[in-house]
Design an enzyme around this catalytic site. Structure first.
Site, PDB file in Angstrom:
ATOM      1  N   HIS A  91       0.840  -1.196   0.000  1.00  0.00           N
ATOM      2  CA  HIS A  91       0.000   0.000   0.000  1.00  0.00           C
ATOM      3  C   HIS A  91       0.874   1.243   0.000  1.00  0.00           C
ATOM      4  O   HIS A  91       0.649   2.178  -0.770  1.00  0.00           O
ATOM      5  CB  HIS A  91      -0.920  -0.009   1.220  1.00  0.00           C
ATOM      6  CG  HIS A  91      -1.798   1.198   1.320  1.00  0.00           C
ATOM      7  ND1 HIS A  91      -1.412   2.344   1.981  1.00  0.00           N
ATOM      8  CD2 HIS A  91      -3.040   1.446   0.834  1.00  0.00           C
ATOM      9  CE1 HIS A  91      -2.383   3.244   1.900  1.00  0.00           C
ATOM     10  NE2 HIS A  91      -3.376   2.726   1.217  1.00  0.00           N
ATOM     11  N   HIS A  92       1.883   1.275   0.880  1.00  0.00           N
ATOM     12  CA  HIS A  92       2.880   2.337   0.836  1.00  0.00           C
ATOM     13  C   HIS A  92       4.121   1.898   1.596  1.00  0.00           C
ATOM     14  O   HIS A  92       4.096   0.913   2.343  1.00  0.00           O
ATOM     15  CB  HIS A  92       2.342   3.667   1.386  1.00  0.00           C
ATOM     16  CG  HIS A  92       2.104   3.695   2.863  1.00  0.00           C
ATOM     17  ND1 HIS A  92       0.875   3.486   3.434  1.00  0.00           N
ATOM     18  CD2 HIS A  92       2.951   3.924   3.906  1.00  0.00           C
ATOM     19  CE1 HIS A  92       0.957   3.580   4.748  1.00  0.00           C
ATOM     20  NE2 HIS A  92       2.216   3.837   5.069  1.00  0.00           N
ATOM     21  N   GLN A 169       9.699   0.671   6.417  1.00  0.00           N
ATOM     22  CA  GLN A 169       8.359   0.250   6.827  1.00  0.00           C
ATOM     23  C   GLN A 169       7.517   0.004   5.577  1.00  0.00           C
ATOM     24  O   GLN A 169       7.449   0.859   4.689  1.00  0.00           O
ATOM     25  CB  GLN A 169       7.681   1.317   7.685  1.00  0.00           C
ATOM     26  CG  GLN A 169       6.286   0.928   8.171  1.00  0.00           C
ATOM     27  CD  GLN A 169       5.552   2.085   8.823  1.00  0.00           C
ATOM     28  OE1 GLN A 169       5.142   3.032   8.147  1.00  0.00           O
ATOM     29  NE2 GLN A 169       5.394   2.032  10.138  1.00  0.00           N
ATOM     30  N   HIS A 171       3.594  -1.184   4.376  1.00  0.00           N
ATOM     31  CA  HIS A 171       2.205  -1.415   4.775  1.00  0.00           C
ATOM     32  C   HIS A 171       1.580  -2.381   3.776  1.00  0.00           C
ATOM     33  O   HIS A 171       1.474  -2.079   2.585  1.00  0.00           O
ATOM     34  CB  HIS A 171       1.444  -0.085   4.785  1.00  0.00           C
ATOM     35  CG  HIS A 171      -0.022  -0.224   5.075  1.00  0.00           C
ATOM     36  ND1 HIS A 171      -0.936   0.762   4.760  1.00  0.00           N
ATOM     37  CD2 HIS A 171      -0.745  -1.226   5.647  1.00  0.00           C
ATOM     38  CE1 HIS A 171      -2.140   0.376   5.121  1.00  0.00           C
ATOM     39  NE2 HIS A 171      -2.051  -0.832   5.657  1.00  0.00           N
ATOM     40  N   HIS A 241      -0.402  12.575   0.338  1.00  0.00           N
ATOM     41  CA  HIS A 241      -0.851  11.218   0.672  1.00  0.00           C
ATOM     42  C   HIS A 241      -2.179  11.267   1.409  1.00  0.00           C
ATOM     43  O   HIS A 241      -2.318  11.943   2.433  1.00  0.00           O
ATOM     44  CB  HIS A 241       0.174  10.497   1.543  1.00  0.00           C
ATOM     45  CG  HIS A 241      -0.268   9.117   1.952  1.00  0.00           C
ATOM     46  ND1 HIS A 241      -0.348   8.067   1.065  1.00  0.00           N
ATOM     47  CD2 HIS A 241      -0.691   8.626   3.143  1.00  0.00           C
ATOM     48  CE1 HIS A 241      -0.779   6.984   1.691  1.00  0.00           C
ATOM     49  NE2 HIS A 241      -1.000   7.293   2.962  1.00  0.00           N
ATOM     50  N   HIS A 243      -5.848   8.335   1.737  1.00  0.00           N
ATOM     51  CA  HIS A 243      -6.413   7.078   1.272  1.00  0.00           C
ATOM     52  C   HIS A 243      -7.516   7.409   0.262  1.00  0.00           C
ATOM     53  O   HIS A 243      -7.417   8.412  -0.443  1.00  0.00           O
ATOM     54  CB  HIS A 243      -6.892   6.253   2.453  1.00  0.00           C
ATOM     55  CG  HIS A 243      -5.768   5.842   3.368  1.00  0.00           C
ATOM     56  ND1 HIS A 243      -5.955   5.308   4.620  1.00  0.00           N
ATOM     57  CD2 HIS A 243      -4.420   5.908   3.200  1.00  0.00           C
ATOM     58  CE1 HIS A 243      -4.788   5.052   5.179  1.00  0.00           C
ATOM     59  NE2 HIS A 243      -3.840   5.417   4.341  1.00  0.00           N
ATOM     60  N   MET A 317      -5.922   9.425   5.899  1.00  0.00           N
ATOM     61  CA  MET A 317      -4.744  10.209   6.253  1.00  0.00           C
ATOM     62  C   MET A 317      -4.784  11.507   5.467  1.00  0.00           C
ATOM     63  O   MET A 317      -5.301  11.542   4.346  1.00  0.00           O
ATOM     64  CB  MET A 317      -3.445   9.455   5.942  1.00  0.00           C
ATOM     65  CG  MET A 317      -3.164   8.285   6.854  1.00  0.00           C
ATOM     66  SD  MET A 317      -1.526   7.562   6.531  1.00  0.00           S
ATOM     67  CE  MET A 317      -1.456   6.336   7.842  1.00  0.00           C
TER      68      MET A 317
END
Length: 342
Positions: A91-92, A169, A171, A241, A243, A317
């Site tokens: 997703h990111h 990280q 997601h 950014h 969603h 977000m």
């Protein structure tokens, strides 16, 4: 060797492939480099594969982190980011610069909603260690292409930098492709770096909000922060950014004249559902002490329930990333600019 993988592997971590993991963690820096021509000559640029070590995400909305330790005896400059991912899988992705990692494991659950596993089978923690320095140095989503920084600009890591570890990280919003138990993921980012001193140090300031979006309504989410450090900040790229409810995200520099009138200069404006890459700013005019930075997200909900700002794909977000450099100076100590939101 610039970067070395953690050697501590939690044997009880349920989402790792055992085969090949130790070899991956010990592989270290790829030694090949390229000569990059600049107006002032050429210098060697290395390419380090910072990838997830063959993980098998086991539940939707999972955030996984993996670290590399920077050789603190030398200063290195990251000058480019080359994604190795697709939005069908990730997703990111975020890259954090940390004083210490959030865990000593090779991989851990680092989502905001992560909770301790009562069986002790899952390592959880933040991307960066409690009390350590923490900053975002790169972000990727929606199949954004690679990013090369402007000439003489780089993120300083290692010696004389608060960044001693870099944490990746990822997601994973959906995990259907991993349900067979054998398909694994190595999403990540190839880091382009050099030992040559860059006179322009890069930084990222993340503007965002908390809050919620009411059902079946258009909501505007806003944040505003003062620049309280006596530095000259040169913006060169921005990224938005959200969603699925995001429609427009924009960022501004606000300067007050001698008569007390606010003058707004737009830095960038974007539909956040287009590729979430870093785009050139609309104005490269410097940002100065006592200026303010503002961001606004237009969100449109056709849902019958409240949508909160949060970590999952069903949450929302509101983020505006500003990438900048300072010349012969250190980046801002302020890394984040958040409001409570509506």
């Amino acid at each position: 060797m610039l970067l070395e993988r953690f050697h501590m592997v939690a044997s009880s971590t349920v989402f790792l492939l055992t085969v090949g993991l130790l070899a991956e963690l010990a592989s270290g820096l790829v030694e090949n480099s390229n000569d990059t021509k600049t107006s002032s000559g050429s210098y060697a640029v290395g390419r380090f594969p910072f990838l997830m070590p063959k993980v098998i995400p086991y539940k939707p909305e999972l955030y996984l982190c993996t670290p590399v330790k920077v050789d603190y005896t030398k200063s290195y400059y990251i000058v480019g980011f080359e994604p190795n991912a697709t939005m069908a899988t990730a997703h990111h992705m975020l890259l954090y610069g940390c004083g210490a990692p959030g865990s000593e494991s090779a991989v851990w659950n680092c989502g905001e909603m992560a909770k301790s596993d009562p069986d002790g089978k899952e390592e959880v923690g933040s991307p960066c260690g409690t009390g350590s320095s923490s900053q975002i140095i790169y972000a990727w989503a929606r199949d954004a292409p690679k990013l090369e920084l402007p000439e003489s600009v780089g993120f300083k890591v290692g010696k004389d930098s608060p960044i001693k570890y870099i944490v990746l990280q990822v997601h994973y919003a959906h995990i259907d492709k991993f349900k067979d138990g054998t398909t694994y993921d190595d999403s990540g980012i190839f880091l382009h770096y050099t030992l040559k001193t860059m006179t322009k140090q890069a930084g990222v300031l993340l503007l965002g909000t908390g809050g919620y979006i009411p059902p079946n309504k258009v909501e505007h989410m806003e944040t505003l922060c003062d620049i309280r450090e006596n530095k000259t900040i040169h913006p060169f790229a921005y990224r938005t950014h959200t969603h699925s409810l995001g429609r427009v995200v924009s960022g501004y520099r606000v300067r007050v004249d001698e008569q007390g009138t606010d003058h707004w200069t737009r830095l960038g404006k974007r539909d956040p559902l287009t590729p979430q890459m870093f785009y050139p700013v609309e104005s490269t005019e410097p940002i100065l002490y006592k200026d303010r930075l503002a961001a606004r997200c237009t969100m449109e909900s056709n849902r019958n329930t409240i949508t909160n700002i949060g970590a999952t794909n069903n949450d929302e977000m509101c983020n505006f990333y500003l990438m900048y450099y300072v010349e012969n100076d250190e980046p801002l100590s302020m890394k984040y600019c958040f409001s409570n939101g509506p």
